[in-house]
Design an enzyme around this catalytic site. Structure first.
Site, mmCIF file in Angstrom:
data_model
loop_
_atom_site.group_PDB
_atom_site.id
_atom_site.type_symbol
_atom_site.label_atom_id
_atom_site.label_comp_id
_atom_site.label_asym_id
_atom_site.label_seq_id
_atom_site.Cartn_x
_atom_site.Cartn_y
_atom_site.Cartn_z
ATOM 1 N NE ARG A 109 59.510 27.801 95.565
ATOM 2 C CZ ARG A 109 59.651 26.732 95.903
ATOM 3 N NH1 ARG A 109 60.744 26.527 96.814
ATOM 4 N NH2 ARG A 109 58.782 25.697 96.081
ATOM 5 C CB THR A 110 54.153 32.144 94.954
ATOM 6 O OG1 THR A 110 54.917 31.722 94.070
ATOM 7 C CG2 THR A 110 53.383 33.420 94.489
ATOM 8 C CE LYS A 155 31.924 26.497 104.508
ATOM 9 N NZ LYS A 155 31.441 27.567 105.245
ATOM 10 N NE ARG A 201 50.476 29.555 93.056
ATOM 11 C CZ ARG A 201 51.866 29.249 93.120
ATOM 12 N NH1 ARG A 201 52.052 27.918 93.619
ATOM 13 N NH2 ARG A 201 52.782 29.923 92.630
ATOM 14 C CG HIS A 211 54.005 32.296 88.680
ATOM 15 N ND1 HIS A 211 53.643 33.361 89.577
ATOM 16 C CD2 HIS A 211 54.484 31.247 89.487
ATOM 17 C CE1 HIS A 211 54.201 32.805 91.047
ATOM 18 N NE2 HIS A 211 54.639 31.567 90.783
HETATM 19 N N1 CP Z 1 57.970 29.311 92.024
HETATM 20 C C1 CP Z 1 56.558 29.058 92.752
HETATM 21 O O1 CP Z 1 55.946 29.445 92.236
HETATM 22 O O2 CP Z 1 57.008 28.180 93.824
HETATM 23 P P1 CP Z 1 55.572 27.680 94.747
HETATM 24 O O3 CP Z 1 54.796 26.998 93.820
HETATM 25 O O4 CP Z 1 56.462 27.109 96.113
HETATM 26 O O5 CP Z 1 55.058 29.051 95.073
#
Ligand code: CP
Length: 307
Positions: A51-52, A80, A101, A129
């Site tokens: 999703r993100t 590396k 991320r 998040h």
């Molecule tokens: N909600 C969320 O962070 O989903 P993903 O891990 O799929 O990005």
């Protein structure tokens, strides 16, 4: 130049401005379809995501911009041994804004220190998040009409669940918020969130291990999966993974207008027989995530409202 590492990087007024902009984009997306023409978003994902990452990329494309990036550390030069600091120095030459991320808490904060472009934390370890929180807030605001006076049940892995930590940080600043923290003993929220956030903002909360008992009092139930990837041993994960399962029978105990949210992915914690209930809004929530991220990108790039 601004970075968004935690929901606290936006004041309540700024949060509300981003949510209002997201609402305007949601209602008239065409109007915003060229505002990032010629600009680029880099998605630097050292940890898996559906999703993100895809909603960030969709958001930039919906704004008329382009995207580049990597979807795992193994297909970047991190494999590396390149540091986050060096990577962001390089990417700052290629893109106008980046979403990162990382499995390590604090990695996006380190990136922000060395970056020449705005850095958005797209999830760092068990920490924060913030764009999931924007998504959650937009969902509640659009579907409840207001973010004030909500009793929110947070259920599942409250120890490792970064979406829960970020949501608490954001919602404590809205008047009338109450939390019901539903978790097994081993997965309760970290003490620092109680002492440094809930207590500081004088937000009422209670902790329980019984979902059925508290369901009737909730305006929002925020389900979360048990975060397998953060456990040190498999036995504990197996013992705890199905601590709470929301099914149709349990949902019958809830208010008619309660919302069921989940950041997803779902494993077992919401039975599929809940999906057709109008209170189950987790798929709609994922869609709101695109508009929330479009609004955040526009805000950080200081893109004016189109004429
Ligand atoms: N909600 C969320 O962070 O989903 P993903 O891990 O799929 O990005």
């Amino acid at each position: 130049m601004r970075h968004i590492i935690s929901p606290l990087d936006l004041s309540v007024d700024e949060l509300n401005d981003v949510l209002d902009l997201a609402g305007r984009i949601y209602r008239d997306p065409k109007r915003y379809s060229k505002v990032c023409d010629g600009m680029k978003l880099a998605t630097l994902f050292y940890e898996p995501s559906t999703r993100t990452r895809l909603s960030f990329e969709t958001a930039m494309m919906n704004l008329g911009g382009n995207v580049l990036g990597f979807s795992s550390a193994s297909c970047s030069s991190a494999s590396k041994g390149e540091s986050v600091a060096d990577t962001i120095r390089i990417v700052s030459n290629y893109a106008d804004i980046c979403a990162m991320r990382h499995y390590k808490e604090g990695a996006p904060l380190v990136a922000a220190k060395y970056s020449g472009i705005p850095v958005i934390n797209a999830g760092d370890g068990g920490h924060n998040h913030p764009t999931q929180t924007l998504t959650d807030l937009l969902t509640m605001k659009e579907l409840k009409g207001s973010l004030e006076g909500l009793t929110i049940g947070l259920c599942g892995d409250l120890k490792f669940g970064r979406t829960v930590h970020s949501l608490i940080n954001a919602m404590v600043r809205y008047p009338g918020t109450k939390f019901v923290l539903i978790a097994p003993d081993e997965l309760k929220i970290p003490t620092y969130l109680k002492t440094e956030t809930l207590d500081v903002y004088h937000v009422p909360y209670k902790e329980t291990g019984n979902l059925e008992e508290v369901l009737p009092e909730l305006d929002v139930l925020y389900m979360t999966r048990v975060q397998q990837e953060r456990f040190f041993n498999e036995e504990d994960y197996i013992r705890l993974k199905d601590s709470f399962i929301l099914d149709r029978a349990k949902l019958n105990l809830a208010k008619e207008d309660m919302l069921v949210l989940h950041p997803l992915p779902r494993i077992n914690e919401i039975a599929t027989d809940v999906d057709d209930d109008p209170r189950a809004v987790y798929f709609k929530q994922a869609k709101y995530g695109v508009y929330a991220r479009m609004a955040l990108i526009m805000t950080l790039l200081e893109i004016p409202e189109p004429q």
